[in-house]
Scaffold this motif. Structure first.
Motif, mmCIF file in Angstrom:
data_model
loop_
_atom_site.group_PDB
_atom_site.id
_atom_site.type_symbol
_atom_site.label_atom_id
_atom_site.label_comp_id
_atom_site.label_asym_id
_atom_site.label_seq_id
_atom_site.Cartn_x
_atom_site.Cartn_y
_atom_site.Cartn_z
ATOM 1 N N LEU A 243 43.119 51.880 29.319
ATOM 2 C CA LEU A 243 43.062 50.273 29.483
ATOM 3 C C LEU A 243 41.726 49.972 30.336
ATOM 4 O O LEU A 243 41.508 50.564 31.317
ATOM 5 N N GLN A 244 40.752 49.449 29.363
ATOM 6 C CA GLN A 244 39.440 49.065 29.968
ATOM 7 C C GLN A 244 39.610 47.908 30.738
ATOM 8 O O GLN A 244 40.623 46.826 30.667
ATOM 9 N N CYS A 245 38.460 47.560 31.615
ATOM 10 C CA CYS A 245 38.460 46.394 32.272
ATOM 11 C C CYS A 245 39.534 45.978 33.356
ATOM 12 O O CYS A 245 39.892 45.005 33.542
ATOM 13 N N VAL A 246 39.919 47.029 33.994
ATOM 14 C CA VAL A 246 40.961 46.759 34.908
ATOM 15 C C VAL A 246 40.273 46.475 36.061
ATOM 16 O O VAL A 246 39.908 47.391 36.806
ATOM 17 N N GLY A 247 40.314 45.290 36.643
ATOM 18 C CA GLY A 247 39.575 44.775 37.804
ATOM 19 C C GLY A 247 37.983 44.622 37.454
ATOM 20 O O GLY A 247 37.004 44.677 38.269
ATOM 21 N N SER A 248 37.669 44.422 36.167
ATOM 22 C CA SER A 248 36.445 43.822 35.587
ATOM 23 C C SER A 248 36.762 43.073 34.479
ATOM 24 O O SER A 248 37.510 42.748 34.089
ATOM 25 N N ARG A 249 35.497 42.280 34.538
ATOM 26 C CA ARG A 249 35.321 40.980 33.624
ATOM 27 C C ARG A 249 36.632 40.351 33.724
ATOM 28 O O ARG A 249 37.283 39.997 32.577
ATOM 29 N N ASP A 250 37.342 39.978 34.799
ATOM 30 C CA ASP A 250 38.451 39.395 35.038
ATOM 31 C C ASP A 250 38.502 38.188 35.826
ATOM 32 O O ASP A 250 38.136 38.366 37.108
ATOM 33 N N GLU A 251 39.021 37.092 35.714
ATOM 34 C CA GLU A 251 38.806 35.805 36.352
ATOM 35 C C GLU A 251 39.750 36.117 37.535
ATOM 36 O O GLU A 251 39.326 35.339 38.631
ATOM 37 N N ASN A 252 40.756 36.691 37.526
ATOM 38 C CA ASN A 252 41.597 36.971 38.662
ATOM 39 C C ASN A 252 41.362 37.972 39.712
ATOM 40 O O ASN A 252 41.673 38.152 40.463
ATOM 41 N N SER A 253 40.393 39.033 39.223
ATOM 42 C CA SER A 253 39.821 39.969 40.177
ATOM 43 C C SER A 253 38.447 40.095 40.221
ATOM 44 O O SER A 253 37.829 39.174 41.182
ATOM 45 N N ALA A 775 27.478 45.129 34.099
ATOM 46 C CA ALA A 775 27.181 44.697 35.775
ATOM 47 C C ALA A 775 27.094 43.292 35.885
ATOM 48 O O ALA A 775 27.705 42.365 35.255
ATOM 49 N N PHE A 776 26.028 42.887 36.647
ATOM 50 C CA PHE A 776 26.193 41.356 36.878
ATOM 51 C C PHE A 776 25.516 40.592 35.623
ATOM 52 O O PHE A 776 25.573 39.246 35.805
ATOM 53 N N ARG A 777 25.191 41.132 34.735
ATOM 54 C CA ARG A 777 24.600 40.437 33.806
ATOM 55 C C ARG A 777 25.806 39.797 32.915
ATOM 56 O O ARG A 777 25.666 38.477 32.294
ATOM 57 N N GLU A 778 27.020 39.967 33.268
ATOM 58 C CA GLU A 778 28.232 39.237 32.791
ATOM 59 C C GLU A 778 28.199 37.833 32.950
ATOM 60 O O GLU A 778 28.651 37.011 32.283
ATOM 61 N N GLN A 779 27.750 37.605 34.184
ATOM 62 C CA GLN A 779 27.923 36.246 34.616
ATOM 63 C C GLN A 779 27.135 35.131 33.478
ATOM 64 O O GLN A 779 27.368 34.185 33.262
ATOM 65 N N TYR A 780 25.860 35.765 32.962
ATOM 66 C CA TYR A 780 25.278 35.012 32.288
ATOM 67 C C TYR A 780 25.652 34.930 30.862
ATOM 68 O O TYR A 780 25.642 33.715 30.072
#
Lengths: 989, 324, 136
Positions: A243-253, A775-780
């Motif tokens: 399961l990918q993105c556990v604790g990543s790309r996640d509003e709640n974490s 990485a932080f580019r996700e914010q854009y």
């Protein structure tokens, strides 16, 4: 100004930075909060995308760091205070007690065998138990045990059993004040703790594990000795879900992308599949972010060769069958179908988080953190935390090992740049007495047999082995020692060499991989050449592995001693020669990478020649009009160019190309197209890359179809178009260019946001395959979606089609996410076409460095030598290596500076003593040896028609020696006669 | 000065070495001028008993060609050693076992079975094979023992010099004889040939020692310019002594190793395995699967016969294991 | 009982480290092998292997880094090709090719190393002592 530098964090980043600094004339203090260095990489089984064994590639760095006489390890230590200014900081380090005297502990491990206390093994991700006195893993550096006082019951068994008397229960914390000129923060990362995500049942369901736990499960040195079994019942799992993105790309974490999980999950699935070919592995993901060099190819192979199943879905929750402990996943696929599927095991691809200690580090060092808790850095200063304090690795954000290592070297360059004037002032050189000339003497061999406490002596009959050794030819002295490695034994060895005029020394004890240098140094202190030493391993490879057959172990020990003595008869003193170094550099390519590298070298005090084929500097950066975070690239470029032009150490050659290169590390002579000859010690290849010019989507036929760079230029002048469609992965990740160009997704997002700002009414579509805003580019990416940019995913099978109907453009697109067809009428179509290499073949041949299959330059090692070539003295940075962002290019460019400084900071470079040599009387010039050498150390002497060894380049593997058909080639210290003597002594006669 | 006394003997050989002596052409006259030939079975009617009658060291130089295949050869080796001041192993067979030495992949029983029983041209209803003794009406007849293992001369007696080649070239013979007459022979045990390998005197051009495939000589048309090995033809010149003038190469044939290995090499075949497997497929080696490697290596037919063509008896293993 | 004798050529970086790790992990295996450390498996010359057999080895083990992991980039590829050809030639010599073994052991594979030596010892026991040459 102080010529020493502190590195905080002893993972791969900290080790690399320390080695680069120590190798270029600075004293290094390497601080780690753990009792040993190594960091997370020590836990990994293999590394992507080459599937190299992690420990195999890291262990040499561990050993080199531990052994380097200019690296001072401060382990089990935390930093409590920092004062001072750049060039002169005073750092207070508090060493926590380990309750074991590091000077006395030999790492023999007897204490742990007898310790009755069990504790959870954190190194094995809590899957196994360790003792109350422990080291994390056998290769640990420093190899000194530590007592876990929280678990210790104070029984005193270890104190009684330790023959080295190293146990010190009453140690208290110690404070040390360290004076350094600059500081590098390499504190690494923590893993996201999935306990907080209750829906995945981690901690409740035994067969739900984190990726790091799974990494240990895969490892041959892990809890199940490399058998891939599931924790609940030890059964081999047939179906594993990742399961990918556990604790990543996640509003709640964590909102950001952790940058490495797609690759590590793919890697782990492949390794698991290699263990069990019948395994069904499924990776549940949102976007497959395999953006790095060689990653896309790895992803493709994972599907085609290994049959991994990739399912695009974020699984909301996991249930467990209480009977079977199997796991039930309910998920929605893109077409809206709800599927229930059972798995035997689930691996959570947990994200990377800032270490909990970051807040404290931030306040102690006064460095800013970003909203996520990682270092807050600027795009043009990716390595700077503040003046005098630099950062690298995951401390400044999630990244993989090669990016980390490049940054580590880069940070080393920046840190040493602060105190470059102090180079060499604090390094220590060991002074030895003059070497005795024993060449003409008949062998007089001394043999020292070690008890290693009772590690050897408890099994092997040491007195008998010693007695036997005394009967061997030319052995004139034998002794047995409780610990041959202890300080007092070193004195005894020296004394024996002097009193008995020994000219060869054999030690039968533990492994030469860790202890040979110690003994070599000892006999050198006694005046013997260190290569008149031979070691044989009667512990790790004898007493420890034949514990139940002491007689056989004793016989084997005798055989091993006999073989070592046989070889020692033929040992010769070895000397390294040295060659003078031209202490200057040549940088090829005047883009941001080349300019940064050139200025960096100049600031380190070395002269630099910068060669650029155009009549101006700047390269591709000249076409970048703005950054997504709002900086002005052209302003930065102008400033950088000015600094270069103003620097007295820099000579700029524009409209010039390299025509000829001769020589080797330390001594290159390069001829430019102008006819000018340049002597230089190192060379940085920074020739850049170019935006790929497509042939599809009516590009070149219709002016309304343009590339991203062309669009960026247009944006800088104002764009009026109402409907803009961007198509990503144009002629990328397909047959034209197999690789992913890494930057395009973020470029598209950047340009979309810029257009949105200029023209709030515009309709913007981005047609993509996977959004790789890592990485932080996700914010854009988030920001663009919030700003109403329409993202439409397409599959390669249903690519968008662009047609021209009566002068207007019509784009037929199939949204694979919604499974719907769309017809768009764009005013402008912007193609993300990726980065192509230039034709680098000529340069590749001139410098004898390889290209990869895509035409980019190929580094010495994908993971740990990202800016080096196998050929010494040649480095690379920027797009010449692979597509990358500006900040990554700058990091790499600084990385080449640090790597180059390990060479040009020296007036002479020493050759390795153990290298190949050629008997010129025997070499017939057949040249079989030349293609054997990966380091280009074999060269034909055109006049004499024989092949010689370039002693500077030779690394001493012996490949060419074995291949030499007439034995004209020999490897020093591993000569045929020496190896044959061991073979002939193998059977007792 | 007294004339020197020369002897020539042939053991297991083809006779080529005898011809080689004559190949020095008119220079033989110089030899005869300075030396008497006291024993030469191919040309003179001297009996073994005549040799036995010589005083020890009567012969100044004995040129012994051929390998040791039978007890007769071994007896003659001992005899001639005793009767000669200098014993020269003449030609590849005496030096290394040579082509007859390849019989070491077999043994007496196998050879006898094949030669006297199995070959289609053989008519031998009683399945008789040679015996050491046979009692004929006239008395007992004896035959020499046929050994299982072929040996080189120095493996049965002390040898002073080695003059390799199949056969040694006239130039080498002439040089050796000149050295004998002038008393300029090197130290005992020397091989009277250069120390370097044949590449030293090979006229072909070396470009790059990376070979993608192996071809048999008949499968290629050599271009006459480039190193044969680089064209995929197994050429043993890389560790075979020079001194022959690269005659085979000049005839577009690869070196087959008749001059024997260069001095440091203990086992010519093993070293050739090492060298040739190292360069075969080196380009792109990182992408090669195990199967592809096996297929590539399988292009080398009969490695033992190829790489030990002249040197099997002096190799480390000397012969194939006889399963008894 | 017959105990085969094995010479093991171990590369410094992976397989020698694997053998060390077997030790630190106290994994027990038969004591029949004697190791000779070389820097890279590619240093092992077929001549060494033959010399080992001639000097009484019943089996020879060559162990190196896994393909792709070679500390010297590409040495082990050469080792593999040499091994394949040498095996074929050993067979022609009438020596069971199982007496020569090439194994890849990473520095994390102490268990594998022990297993290789164990297996090889067992296999050599079934093959019996090596026979060379013989005949008159």
């Amino acid at each position: 100004m102080v010529g020493s530098i502190m590195v905080v964090g002893g993972g791969i980043a900290g080790m690399q930075a320390s080695l680069d600094l120590a190798d270029s004339g600075f004293r290094v203090y390497l601080v780690d909060k753990a009792p040993t260095i190594g960091g997370v990489m020590a836990q990994l089984d293999k590394t992507f995308p080459t599937l190299d064994c992690s420990m195999c590639i890291m262990a040499p760095k561990l050993v080199a760091t531990g052994r380097h006489h200019n690296i001072h390890l401060l382990t089990n230590a935390v930093i409590t205070n920092v004062e001072g200014t750049p060039g002169n900081f005073t750092v207070t380090v508090t060493m926590k007690p380990r309750y074991v005297n590091a000077e006395k502990c030999t790492g023999c491990g007897l204490c742990a065998q007898y310790c009755p206390v069990e504790a959870v093994n954190e190194y094995d991700e809590r899957l196994t138990l360790r003792r109350g006195i422990y080291v994390d893993y056998p290769q640990a550096v420093p190899l000194v045990y530590a007592i876990d006082r929280e678990k210790c019951i104070g029984c005193g068994l270890c104190e009684n059993i330790c023959q080295a008397e190293a146990i010190e229960y009453h140690q208290t914390p110690e404070e040390e004040q360290v004076n350094v000129g600059a500081i590098i923060l390499a504190a690494g990362f923590d893993e996201f703790e999935p306990d907080t995500k209750k829906e995945y049942g981690y901690g409740r369901f035994k067969n739900v594990v984190t990726a790091t736990e799974f990494e240990r499960i895969l490892s041959a040195s892990g809890p199940f000795a490399g058998h891939v079994v599931r924790p609940s019942d030890g059964e081999v799992p047939g179906r594993i879900a990742f399961l990918q993105c556990v604790g990543s790309r996640d509003e709640n974490s964590n909102k950001y992308c952790s940058a490495v999980c797609c690759m590590y999950a793919t890697k782990e699935a492949i390794i698991a599949k290699e263990h069990n070919p019948d395994l069904e592995a499924t990776i549940f993901f949102m976007d497959m972010r395999t953006y790095g060099k060689g990653f896309e190819q790895f992803y493709k192979r994972a599907q085609s060769e290994y049959g991994l199943r990739y399912t695009r879905s974020r699984v909301p929750c996991i249930e467990a069958d209480p009977e079977t402990q199997n796991l039930l996943l309910t998920y929605e696929t893109e077409d809206g179908t709800i599927t229930k599927e059972e798995f035997d095991m689930v691996v959570l691809s947990v994200g990377l988080e800032p270490p909990k200690s970051n807040q404290e580090l931030s306040s102690i060092f006064g460095v800013p953190l970003n909203e996520y808790g990682f270092l807050d850095w600027k795009i043009f200063e990716p390595l700077k935390a503040k003046d005098g304090i630099y950062a690298c690795g995951a401390f400044s954000g999630p990244k993989d090992i090669p990016d980390t290592v490049a940054q580590a070297s880069g940070a080393a360059a920046m840190a040493s740049g602060v105190v470059s004037g102090e180079r060499g002032t604090l390094v220590e050189e060991k002074v030895y007495p003059e070497e005795l000339d024993v060449a003409e003497q008949p062998p007089r061999i001394g043999v020292f047999v070690c008890w290693c406490g009772i590690n050897i002596g408890g099994i092997v009959n040491v007195p008998e082995v010693m007695e036997y050794a005394s009967t061997l030819p030319n052995v004139v002295f034998v002794d047995q020692n409780l610990y041959t490695c202890s300080q007092d034994t070193q004195e005894k060895i020296k004394q024996a060499v002097e009193e008995h005029s020994l000219n060869r020394v054999v030690v039968a004890s533990c492994t030469p991989r860790t202890h040979e240098p110690l003994f070599q140094s000892t006999i050198r202190e006694a005046g013997l050449n260190p290569y008149l030493f031979e070691m044989t391993n009667i512990r790790d490879q004898c007493s420890w592995v034949h514990m139940h057959t002491p007689e056989e172990a004793t016989e084997k020990a005798k055989d091993l001693v006999r073989m070592a003595v046989a070889k020692s008869n033929l040992l010769e003193p070895l000397k390294s020669s040295s060659v003078e170094v031209t202490q200057s550099g040549l940088v090829i390519g005047g883009g941001i990478a080349g300019m940064t590298a050139a200025l960096g070298l100049a600031q380190q005090g070395f002269t630099v020649h910068l060669v650029e084929k155009e009549d101006h500097l700047g390269g591709l950066l000249r076409d970048i009009r703005y950054t997504v975070s709002g900086e002005d690239p052209q302003e930065y470029l102008t400033g950088l160019e000015q600094s270069l032009r103003d620097h007295p150490n820099v000579t700029i050659h524009t409209q010039a190309v390299v025509e000829k290169v001769e020589g080797y590390v330390g001594n290159f002579t390069t001829t430019l197209s102008s006819g000018e000859e340049i002597n230089h010690g190192i060379c940085v290849i920074a020739v850049g890359g170019q935006e790929h010019k497509p042939t599809s989507y009516l590009y070149g036929e219709d002016k309304r179809v343009i590339t991203q760079l062309e669009f960026e230029d247009m944006l800088s002048k104002g764009v009026k178009a109402k409907t803009v469609v961007m198509i990503n992965c144009v002629e990328s990740r397909d047959d034209t260019k197999e690789y992913c160009s890494r930057v395009c997704c973020s470029e598209a997002v950047k340009n979309a946001l810029q257009l949105r700002e200029q023209n709030p009414d515009a309709t913007i579509y981005i047609l993509y395959r996977d959004m790789r805003t890592y990485a932080f580019r996700e914010q854009y990416y988030d920001k663009a979606r919030e700003a109403g940019v329409v993202f439409m995913r397409y599959d390669p099978e249903t690519k968008p089609r662009l047609e021209k109907k009566d002068k207007s453009l019509v784009l037929y697109a199939h949204d694979s996410a919604l499974d719907l067809d769309f017809e768009l009428h764009p005013d402008l179509v912007v193609l993300s076409t990726g980065v192509s290499p230039y034709d680098n073949s000529a340069l590749s041949q001139m410098l004898k460095v390889p290209l990869d299959r895509d035409g980019f330059f190929l580094e010495a090692h994908m993971k740990l030598r990202p800016v080096d070539f196998a050929t010494d003295g040649v480095f690379m940075a920027g797009l010449a290596h692979s597509p990358k962002f500006i900040d990554e290019t700058i990091s790499q460019a600084f990385g080449t500076v640090a790597r180059a400084c390990t060479i040009v900071s020296k007036e002479r470079i020493e050759t390795e003593p153990i290298i190949a040599e050629v008997d010129e009387e025997l070499c017939c010039g057949c040249q079989v040896c030349i293609p054997m050498c990966p380091y280009n150390a074999r060269e034909l002497d055109e006049e004499e028609k024989i092949v010689k060894v370039n002693e500077v380049l030779c690394k001493g593997c012996g490949s060419c020696v074995a291949a030499c058909p007439s034995k004209a080639a020999q490897q020093r210290h591993f000569r045929d006669s020496q190896l044959s003597s061991m073979i002939e002594a193998f059977v007792r006669r | 000065m007294d004339k020197l006394k020369f002897a020539f003997y042939w053991a297991a050989s083809c006779g080529g070495c005898e011809i080689a002596v004559l190949d020095i052409d008119e220079k033989i006259l110089n030899v005869v001028e300075k030396a008497d030939i006291v024993f030469w079975p191919v040309a003179l009617d001297t009996k073994y008993k005549d040799v036995e009658a010589f005083q020890d060291k009567y012969i100044d130089v004995c040129f012994f060609n051929g390998a040791i295949r039978t007890s007769e050869h071994e007896e003659m080796a001992h005899l001639l050693r005793a009767k000669s001041k200098t014993l020269v192993a003449f030609g590849a067979c005496a030096c290394f076992g040579g082509i007859p030495g390849l019989a070491n992949v077999s043994d007496r029983d196998e050879i006898f079975d094949l030669v006297y029983r199995e070959l289609p041209s053989v008519s031998n209803p009683d399945k008789t094979t040679p015996q050491l003794t046979y009692t004929a009406p006239e008395g007992e007849l004896t035959l020499p023992q046929f050994f299982d293992t072929v040996k080189a001369l120095h493996q049965v007696c002390d040898v002073d010099y080695f003059l390799p080649g199949c056969p040694p070239t006239p130039e080498m013979i002439e040089q050796a004889v000149t050295a004998i007459f002038e008393g300029t022979l090197p130290s005992k045990g020397s091989t009277l040939a250069p120390e370097k390998a044949l590449c030293e005197e090979c006229p072909l051009e070396i470009q790059e020692k990376k070979i993608p495939f192996i071809k048999r000589p008949y499968q290629v048309t050599p271009d006459g310019k480039r190193c044969l090995l680089e064209q995929g033809v197994i050429c043993m010149g890389i560790n075979t002594r020079a001194g022959c003038g690269a005659r085979c190469i000049k005839a577009n044939m690869p070196c087959r190793g008749c001059m024997g290995p260069t001095p440091e090499v203990a086992d010519q075949g093993a070293k050739l395995v090492s060298a040739i497997a190292s360069i075969l497929g080196v380009e792109g080696e990182e992408r090669m699967t195990e199967k592809e490697i096996e297929a590539l290596i399988a292009q080398i037919k009969d490695p033992l016969g190829t790489f030990y063509r002249y040197t099997l008896p002096i190799s480390l293993l000397r012969r194939k294991v006889i399963k008894k | 009982m017959y105990e085969p004798k094995i010479i093991g050529f171990l590369c410094n970086w992976c397989s020698y480290a694997a053998a060390d790790l077997a030790g630190t992990s106290r994994i027990q295996y038969p004591s029949n092998m004697r190791a000779i450390r070389v820097m890279c498996s590619s240093r092992v010359d077929p001549e060494h292997v033959l010399r080992a057999f001639v000097n009484g080895a019943d089996g020879v083990l060559i162990a190196g880094c896994h393909p792709g992991d070679c500390h010297y980039i590409s040495g082990n590829y050469k080792t593999e090709r040499k091994y394949v050809l040498l095996r074929e030639m050993l067979e022609q010599f009438g020596i069971d090719p199982r007496r020569l073994r090439l194994e890849w052991c990473s520095s994390a594979e102490g268990g594998k190393f022990a297993q290789v030596v164990t297996e090889m010892t067992e296999e050599l026991k079934t093959l019996g002592p090596i026979e060379l040459g013989a005949g008159d």
